[in-house]
Design a protein around this motif. Structure first.
Motif, PDB file in Angstrom:
ATOM      1  N   ASP A  12      36.672  41.294  40.845  1.00  0.00           N
ATOM      2  CA  ASP A  12      36.589  40.543  42.102  1.00  0.00           C
ATOM      3  C   ASP A  12      37.934  39.942  42.513  1.00  0.00           C
ATOM      4  N   ALA A  13      38.681  39.397  41.541  1.00  0.00           N
ATOM      5  CA  ALA A  13      39.906  38.674  41.867  1.00  0.00           C
ATOM      6  C   ALA A  13      41.143  39.564  41.903  1.00  0.00           C
ATOM      7  N   LEU A  14      41.173  40.602  41.063  1.00  0.00           N
ATOM      8  CA  LEU A  14      42.384  41.418  40.926  1.00  0.00           C
ATOM      9  C   LEU A  14      42.091  42.899  41.115  1.00  0.00           C
ATOM     10  N   GLY A  15      41.018  43.226  41.795  1.00  0.00           N
ATOM     11  CA  GLY A  15      40.579  44.618  41.919  1.00  0.00           C
ATOM     12  C   GLY A  15      41.633  45.581  42.413  1.00  0.00           C
ATOM     13  N   ASP A  16      42.519  45.123  43.287  1.00  0.00           N
ATOM     14  CA  ASP A  16      43.586  46.002  43.770  1.00  0.00           C
ATOM     15  C   ASP A  16      44.610  46.298  42.680  1.00  0.00           C
ATOM     16  N   HIS A  17      44.580  45.536  41.619  1.00  0.00           N
ATOM     17  CA  HIS A  17      45.525  45.708  40.505  1.00  0.00           C
ATOM     18  C   HIS A  17      44.806  46.050  39.197  1.00  0.00           C
ATOM     19  N   LEU A  18      43.587  46.528  39.331  1.00  0.00           N
ATOM     20  CA  LEU A  18      42.810  47.037  38.199  1.00  0.00           C
ATOM     21  C   LEU A  18      42.524  48.497  38.498  1.00  0.00           C
ATOM     22  N   LEU A  19      43.303  49.361  37.876  1.00  0.00           N
ATOM     23  CA  LEU A  19      43.241  50.793  38.145  1.00  0.00           C
ATOM     24  C   LEU A  19      42.652  51.518  36.950  1.00  0.00           C
ATOM     25  N   ASP A  52      40.375  58.439  35.842  1.00  0.00           N
ATOM     26  CA  ASP A  52      39.126  59.160  36.074  1.00  0.00           C
ATOM     27  C   ASP A  52      39.412  60.654  36.052  1.00  0.00           C
ATOM     28  N   ASP A  53      38.508  61.439  35.476  1.00  0.00           N
ATOM     29  CA  ASP A  53      38.649  62.897  35.553  1.00  0.00           C
ATOM     30  C   ASP A  53      37.498  63.521  36.347  1.00  0.00           C
ATOM     31  N   GLY A  54      36.729  62.676  37.033  1.00  0.00           N
ATOM     32  CA  GLY A  54      35.599  63.149  37.813  1.00  0.00           C
ATOM     33  C   GLY A  54      34.292  63.104  37.048  1.00  0.00           C
ATOM     34  N   THR A  55      34.367  62.955  35.725  1.00  0.00           N
ATOM     35  CA  THR A  55      33.147  62.867  34.926  1.00  0.00           C
ATOM     36  C   THR A  55      33.081  61.583  34.112  1.00  0.00           C
ATOM     37  N   ALA A  56      34.226  61.028  33.742  1.00  0.00           N
ATOM     38  CA  ALA A  56      34.257  59.816  32.916  1.00  0.00           C
ATOM     39  C   ALA A  56      35.577  59.089  33.112  1.00  0.00           C
ATOM     40  N   LEU A  57      35.594  57.823  32.729  1.00  0.00           N
ATOM     41  CA  LEU A  57      36.816  57.035  32.735  1.00  0.00           C
ATOM     42  C   LEU A  57      37.460  57.125  31.359  1.00  0.00           C
ATOM     43  N   HIS A  58      38.799  57.205  31.345  1.00  0.00           N
ATOM     44  CA  HIS A  58      39.522  57.391  30.095  1.00  0.00           C
ATOM     45  C   HIS A  58      40.569  56.317  29.833  1.00  0.00           C
ATOM     46  N   GLY A  59      40.674  55.334  30.701  1.00  0.00           N
ATOM     47  CA  GLY A  59      41.628  54.262  30.509  1.00  0.00           C
ATOM     48  C   GLY A  59      41.663  53.363  31.722  1.00  0.00           C
ATOM     49  N   TYR A  60      42.380  52.265  31.566  1.00  0.00           N
ATOM     50  CA  TYR A  60      42.604  51.383  32.707  1.00  0.00           C
ATOM     51  C   TYR A  60      43.844  50.547  32.463  1.00  0.00           C
ATOM     52  N   ILE A  61      44.358  49.991  33.551  1.00  0.00           N
ATOM     53  CA  ILE A  61      45.471  49.055  33.490  1.00  0.00           C
ATOM     54  C   ILE A  61      45.166  47.907  34.441  1.00  0.00           C
ATOM     55  N   LEU A  62      45.465  46.703  33.990  1.00  0.00           N
ATOM     56  CA  LEU A  62      45.213  45.492  34.754  1.00  0.00           C
ATOM     57  C   LEU A  62      46.498  44.695  34.849  1.00  0.00           C
ATOM     58  N   HIS A  74      55.852  34.698  43.063  1.00  0.00           N
ATOM     59  CA  HIS A  74      57.221  34.221  42.863  1.00  0.00           C
ATOM     60  C   HIS A  74      58.059  35.286  42.158  1.00  0.00           C
ATOM     61  N   ALA A  75      57.841  36.551  42.525  1.00  0.00           N
ATOM     62  CA  ALA A  75      58.589  37.721  42.046  1.00  0.00           C
ATOM     63  C   ALA A  75      58.280  38.102  40.604  1.00  0.00           C
ATOM     64  N   SER A  76      57.268  37.474  39.987  1.00  0.00           N
ATOM     65  CA  SER A  76      56.863  37.845  38.633  1.00  0.00           C
ATOM     66  C   SER A  76      55.443  38.384  38.640  1.00  0.00           C
ATOM     67  N   SER A  77      55.208  39.349  37.787  1.00  0.00           N
ATOM     68  CA  SER A  77      53.881  39.913  37.612  1.00  0.00           C
ATOM     69  C   SER A  77      53.625  40.063  36.122  1.00  0.00           C
ATOM     70  N   TRP A  78      52.359  40.099  35.741  1.00  0.00           N
ATOM     71  CA  TRP A  78      51.969  40.271  34.345  1.00  0.00           C
ATOM     72  C   TRP A  78      51.119  41.522  34.192  1.00  0.00           C
ATOM     73  N   ILE A  79      51.375  42.295  33.139  1.00  0.00           N
ATOM     74  CA  ILE A  79      50.446  43.326  32.704  1.00  0.00           C
ATOM     75  C   ILE A  79      49.494  42.607  31.753  1.00  0.00           C
ATOM     76  N   LEU A  80      48.224  42.544  32.111  1.00  0.00           N
ATOM     77  CA  LEU A  80      47.253  41.818  31.305  1.00  0.00           C
ATOM     78  C   LEU A  80      46.552  42.729  30.296  1.00  0.00           C
ATOM     79  N   ARG A 122      51.851  55.878  29.154  1.00  0.00           N
ATOM     80  CA  ARG A 122      53.120  55.870  29.896  1.00  0.00           C
ATOM     81  C   ARG A 122      52.868  56.154  31.381  1.00  0.00           C
ATOM     82  N   GLU A 123      51.964  57.089  31.677  1.00  0.00           N
ATOM     83  CA  GLU A 123      51.638  57.373  33.077  1.00  0.00           C
ATOM     84  C   GLU A 123      51.033  56.153  33.763  1.00  0.00           C
ATOM     85  N   LEU A 124      50.116  55.474  33.077  1.00  0.00           N
ATOM     86  CA  LEU A 124      49.502  54.273  33.642  1.00  0.00           C
ATOM     87  C   LEU A 124      50.542  53.194  33.898  1.00  0.00           C
ATOM     88  N   MET A 125      51.372  52.942  32.899  1.00  0.00           N
ATOM     89  CA  MET A 125      52.399  51.913  33.046  1.00  0.00           C
ATOM     90  C   MET A 125      53.384  52.271  34.146  1.00  0.00           C
TER      91      MET A 125
END
Length: 153
Positions: A44-51, A54-64, A70-76, A91-94
């Motif tokens: 709900d809060a960070l959905g645009d940054h929660l990716l 998908d391979d069309g059948t299942a999810l295999h990872g995520y990044i939040l 203030h020009a800083s971001s966190w990988i959670l 590496r592709e996700l990052m």
């Protein structure tokens, strides 16, 4: 959607993805996964940054990540299905998220990593992250050490 290696692609999370994201988190962090309510709030809060991957059948990872503030971001969180680790998916996700955060105005990206997770530490170093600040032997509580790392654009 962002195409990835093979038939996989990166896309924004949907509400219907939450059970699969919970499954991935439990597979990756069996002793301390995010609870469903936290994943729901991240959606709900960070959905645009929660990716999700998908391979069309299942999810295999995520990044939040957090949007730049203030020009800083966190990988959670960075999660790759155990069956696909070591194939460059992390590496592709990052890389995709770092590109996005840079385009959104982040001047730096911060994260924490368990220093015993050698593959994660190596990935972050390969991407240009360097340790900063003091090592925290109990960052997430007793027996939960973390090294903070930083990437400046």
């Amino acid at each position: 959607m962002i195409p990835l290696h093979g038939d996989r692609f990166l896309r924004k999370i949907t509400e219907a993805d939450l059970p699969d994201v919970l499954r991935l988190d439990r597979e990756t962090f069996p002793d301390d996964p995010y609870p469903y309510f936290a994943l729901r709030q991240f959606h709900d809060a960070l959905g645009d940054h929660l990716l999700v991957v998908d391979d069309g059948t299942a999810l295999h990872g995520y990044i939040l990540a957090t949007p730049p503030l203030h020009a800083s971001s966190w990988i959670l969180s960075l999660v790759v299905s155990p069956a696909l680790r070591g194939n460059g998916l992390g590496r592709e996700l990052m890389t995709a998220m770092l590109r996005r955060l840079h385009e959104e105005g982040a001047g730096e990206v911060l994260l924490t990593v368990d220093p015993a997770n050698g593959s994660a530490v190596a990935l972050y170093r390969h991407l240009g992250f360097t340790p900063y600040g003091e090592f925290h032997p109990e960052y997430f509580g007793p027996g939960e050490p973390r090294q903070r790392m930083r990437l400046a654009f």
